[in-house]
Design a protein around this motif. Sequence first.
Motif, PDB file in Angstrom:
ATOM      1  N   LEU A 122      35.877  41.303  41.568  1.00 32.30           N
ATOM      2  CA  LEU A 122      35.177  41.404  42.835  1.00 32.30           C
ATOM      3  C   LEU A 122      33.761  41.922  42.608  1.00 32.30           C
ATOM      4  O   LEU A 122      33.471  42.525  41.572  1.00 32.30           O
ATOM      5  N   PRO A 123      32.851  41.717  43.568  1.00 30.26           N
ATOM      6  CA  PRO A 123      31.446  42.084  43.345  1.00 30.26           C
ATOM      7  C   PRO A 123      31.217  43.564  43.085  1.00 30.26           C
ATOM      8  O   PRO A 123      30.239  43.947  42.453  1.00 30.26           O
ATOM      9  N   ASN A 124      32.117  44.441  43.584  1.00 28.18           N
ATOM     10  CA  ASN A 124      31.895  45.875  43.467  1.00 28.18           C
ATOM     11  C   ASN A 124      32.483  46.470  42.197  1.00 28.18           C
ATOM     12  O   ASN A 124      32.594  47.688  42.068  1.00 28.18           O
ATOM     13  N   GLY A 125      32.883  45.632  41.237  1.00 30.26           N
ATOM     14  CA  GLY A 125      33.415  46.139  39.975  1.00 30.26           C
ATOM     15  C   GLY A 125      34.912  46.282  39.955  1.00 30.26           C
ATOM     16  O   GLY A 125      35.508  46.467  38.893  1.00 30.26           O
ATOM     17  N   LEU A 126      35.556  46.211  41.117  1.00 31.61           N
ATOM     18  CA  LEU A 126      37.015  46.230  41.167  1.00 31.61           C
ATOM     19  C   LEU A 126      37.546  44.845  40.803  1.00 31.61           C
ATOM     20  O   LEU A 126      36.838  43.848  40.892  1.00 31.61           O
ATOM     21  N   PHE A 127      38.804  44.793  40.400  1.00 28.12           N
ATOM     22  CA  PHE A 127      39.389  43.482  40.149  1.00 28.12           C
ATOM     23  C   PHE A 127      40.891  43.526  40.387  1.00 28.12           C
ATOM     24  O   PHE A 127      41.515  44.589  40.418  1.00 28.12           O
ATOM     25  N   ILE A 128      41.456  42.349  40.590  1.00 31.15           N
ATOM     26  CA  ILE A 128      42.890  42.201  40.871  1.00 31.15           C
ATOM     27  C   ILE A 128      43.498  41.390  39.741  1.00 31.15           C
ATOM     28  O   ILE A 128      42.982  40.339  39.352  1.00 31.15           O
TER      29      ILE A 128
ATOM     30  N   ASP B 263      47.550  40.552  37.956  1.00 35.38           N
ATOM     31  CA  ASP B 263      48.988  40.727  37.739  1.00 35.38           C
ATOM     32  C   ASP B 263      49.635  41.645  38.775  1.00 35.38           C
ATOM     33  O   ASP B 263      50.389  42.552  38.446  1.00 35.38           O
ATOM     34  N   GLY B 264      49.309  41.405  40.046  1.00 35.47           N
ATOM     35  CA  GLY B 264      49.946  42.156  41.111  1.00 35.47           C
ATOM     36  C   GLY B 264      49.479  43.579  41.268  1.00 35.47           C
ATOM     37  O   GLY B 264      50.207  44.426  41.800  1.00 35.47           O
ATOM     38  N   ALA B 265      48.257  43.892  40.818  1.00 35.86           N
ATOM     39  CA  ALA B 265      47.729  45.243  40.958  1.00 35.86           C
ATOM     40  C   ALA B 265      46.209  45.180  41.115  1.00 35.86           C
ATOM     41  O   ALA B 265      45.567  44.227  40.682  1.00 35.86           O
ATOM     42  N   ALA B 266      45.646  46.207  41.750  1.00 33.94           N
ATOM     43  CA  ALA B 266      44.196  46.315  41.912  1.00 33.94           C
ATOM     44  C   ALA B 266      43.675  47.419  41.000  1.00 33.94           C
ATOM     45  O   ALA B 266      44.319  48.462  40.846  1.00 33.94           O
ATOM     46  N   TYR B 267      42.518  47.185  40.395  1.00 32.33           N
ATOM     47  CA  TYR B 267      41.979  48.090  39.375  1.00 32.33           C
ATOM     48  C   TYR B 267      40.529  48.455  39.669  1.00 32.33           C
ATOM     49  O   TYR B 267      39.757  47.652  40.191  1.00 32.33           O
ATOM     50  N   SER B 268      40.158  49.673  39.278  1.00 32.95           N
ATOM     51  CA  SER B 268      38.762  50.073  39.222  1.00 32.95           C
ATOM     52  C   SER B 268      38.393  50.311  37.759  1.00 32.95           C
ATOM     53  O   SER B 268      39.280  50.367  36.900  1.00 32.95           O
TER      54      SER B 268
ATOM     55  N   THR C 225      39.055  47.342  48.428  1.00 30.34           N
ATOM     56  CA  THR C 225      38.827  45.923  48.150  1.00 30.34           C
ATOM     57  C   THR C 225      38.724  45.090  49.417  1.00 30.34           C
ATOM     58  O   THR C 225      38.038  44.073  49.433  1.00 30.34           O
ATOM     59  N   GLY C 226      39.432  45.494  50.481  1.00 33.14           N
ATOM     60  CA  GLY C 226      39.489  44.674  51.683  1.00 33.14           C
ATOM     61  C   GLY C 226      40.205  43.362  51.448  1.00 33.14           C
ATOM     62  O   GLY C 226      40.089  42.430  52.239  1.00 33.14           O
ATOM     63  N   ASP C 227      40.979  43.287  50.372  1.00 32.07           N
ATOM     64  CA  ASP C 227      41.639  42.045  49.980  1.00 32.07           C
ATOM     65  C   ASP C 227      43.077  42.047  50.495  1.00 32.07           C
ATOM     66  O   ASP C 227      43.855  42.967  50.228  1.00 32.07           O
ATOM     67  N   GLU C 228      43.447  40.992  51.226  1.00 35.71           N
ATOM     68  CA  GLU C 228      44.773  40.932  51.843  1.00 35.71           C
ATOM     69  C   GLU C 228      45.899  40.956  50.808  1.00 35.71           C
ATOM     70  O   GLU C 228      47.010  41.372  51.128  1.00 35.71           O
ATOM     71  N   ARG C 229      45.631  40.513  49.588  1.00 39.33           N
ATOM     72  CA  ARG C 229      46.688  40.524  48.571  1.00 39.33           C
ATOM     73  C   ARG C 229      47.191  41.938  48.300  1.00 39.33           C
ATOM     74  O   ARG C 229      48.389  42.151  48.091  1.00 39.33           O
TER      75      ARG C 229
ATOM     76  N   ILE D 273      39.548  33.690  33.394  1.00 44.37           N
ATOM     77  CA  ILE D 273      39.276  34.778  34.330  1.00 44.37           C
ATOM     78  C   ILE D 273      38.243  34.311  35.352  1.00 44.37           C
ATOM     79  O   ILE D 273      37.198  33.781  34.992  1.00 44.37           O
ATOM     80  N   THR D 274      38.573  34.448  36.626  1.00 46.53           N
ATOM     81  CA  THR D 274      37.617  34.126  37.669  1.00 46.53           C
ATOM     82  C   THR D 274      36.617  35.266  37.764  1.00 46.53           C
ATOM     83  O   THR D 274      36.982  36.401  37.996  1.00 46.53           O
ATOM     84  N   VAL D 275      35.336  34.955  37.595  1.00 48.48           N
ATOM     85  CA  VAL D 275      34.291  35.975  37.583  1.00 48.48           C
ATOM     86  C   VAL D 275      33.304  35.684  38.697  1.00 48.48           C
ATOM     87  O   VAL D 275      32.836  34.560  38.835  1.00 48.48           O
ATOM     88  N   ILE D 276      32.999  36.668  39.519  1.00 47.44           N
ATOM     89  CA  ILE D 276      31.966  36.542  40.534  1.00 47.44           C
ATOM     90  C   ILE D 276      30.734  37.252  40.016  1.00 47.44           C
ATOM     91  O   ILE D 276      30.766  38.445  39.751  1.00 47.44           O
TER      92      ILE D 276
END
Length: 539
Positions: A250-256, A258-263, A400-404, A102-105
């Motif tokens: 992501l830094p704000n607690g959200l993460f991406i 398997d093709g979905a964004a989560y809070s 997220t502001g994430d293009e994915r 898992i990539t962790v920031i």
Amino acid sequence: MKTPKGNKFIDELMLLIVAIAVGAVAVLNLCQTDRPTYSEIENRDLATMPELTGESLLDGSFFSGTSAFVSDTFFARDQLSSFSKVLDTYKSLSLIYKRSGITVIIDPNPSKPDEDESDITSLPPLPSEPEESDVSDVSGESSEPVINTVPVKLSAKNASVSVGATYLITATVGDNFRGLTWTCSSTAYFKLTDNGDGTATVRGTAAGSADVTATVTDADGNEHTASCRVTVTKPFSEESGGGKEVADFLPNGLFIYDGAAYSQSYFSSTYAPKFAELYSYYAKLFPSATVSVVTAPLSTIIILDPEVSSKISDQGKILDKLENASSLYDDVNFVNLKNIYLDHASEYLFFKSDHHWTDRGAYYAYYAFADSVGLNPVKIEDFDVKVLNTSYIGSMYKYTGDERVKYFYDTVEAYLPGKTCTMTIYDANGSVYNYDSCIRTSSSGYTAFLAGDHAYTVINVPENPQNKNVLVIKDSFGNAFVPFLTEHYGNIIVIDPRYVTFNVYEQFKDYGFTDIVFMMNTTSANSKAWYNYMADMVK
């Protein structure tokens, strides 16, 4: 003390640069000839210039409308917003590393508390609700009619849909062709429905691929076809430990993942007991009503990969703890949704690009609630389903502001009530809106349900007993939940605590509610702000 000449020159130069930059932006903003009408980032229509009338001048609506118009159509607004999100990702970062796939920031000032953290101010809030609006069609310039000589063309040659989700295929038939029919090469992976309007709906049932074929005939009876390859996939990866999917935190607690964004949300040992006490207080204020608590889990509840689920808050545990807190009060019916969501985890219960559940996800909350209070829930297969959008991009792109996330296309579908109803909406600003349904099928987003968030909504179902009344106190997750209640209640009162201004007890103490339902997600149900909202309503 005099300012050194060198410093004074630098100050004046910087002031001049800022003045030129601000002036240039102001000129560009004023001179726009083609102002935007829709925001891709916020997934909503932008404000339009209000009409100048005597009434609008007197009540101030012209000036507030003009301010909203200028703000919404500011030069390069979406680009500047996207750029700010990119800058946000570079703030306060000390280390980026990979751990267990898992990539962790890492943020040196983390806002995520321990699961039993009692300091409510340290809890990461769910992002604020966006104002969504319907996507309006923009007509182009008129042109001479062109004869279409292509027999039949489909909107896609290849399509992908998740199990439980739907995909809409549109056929464009040539001018001299007729008799459109739809077939599929296999019924093992999806159900194909001819909608009778030149479109067909595919609903995924199992992982696999098959072809959908549209056939037309010409004047001589010759057949012509066009095909679309449909691949059905599982909505979320169920592989464990293999490292196939990497969760990007992501830094704000959200993460991406398997093709979905989560809070994420967390349990508060301080406010959970306060909420339980408040539910019981409502039960005492309205003794004729059964008070039920239906708390929606966030979409992370259906992440089954232990490499990811072990690193995030456990929605099932949060629901169990909330139930334990409510169990101290005999007059509170807590409806724990954990098991029903785990049982249906392979279905399309939550959007991939939005923080809400789908209408199918809301259905299972309705089913559990109805069963808990002795109602006979309508079977899911008995609802007519209307597909509103097959390329919906919801709130998580903005958050997220994430293009994915821009390519996490969602399907918005509505399970239509079987009984007719009327809906009257009262906004906090005094505006009143009337509808002949509680689902606006003209909408292409989550605002289809209850027309979005409003202070006070009244739904009447003439077919149902008029002495069977329910009060629903909800956040935005309740919007998709409420329409299912039209199967049972004659009158449904819906209140959003963020916007209501009157005293709920004084307003409804003689109304004769048979049920009161608190319908919110796990973030709201552990929030100091939401506790205060609901407590203030009965002060």
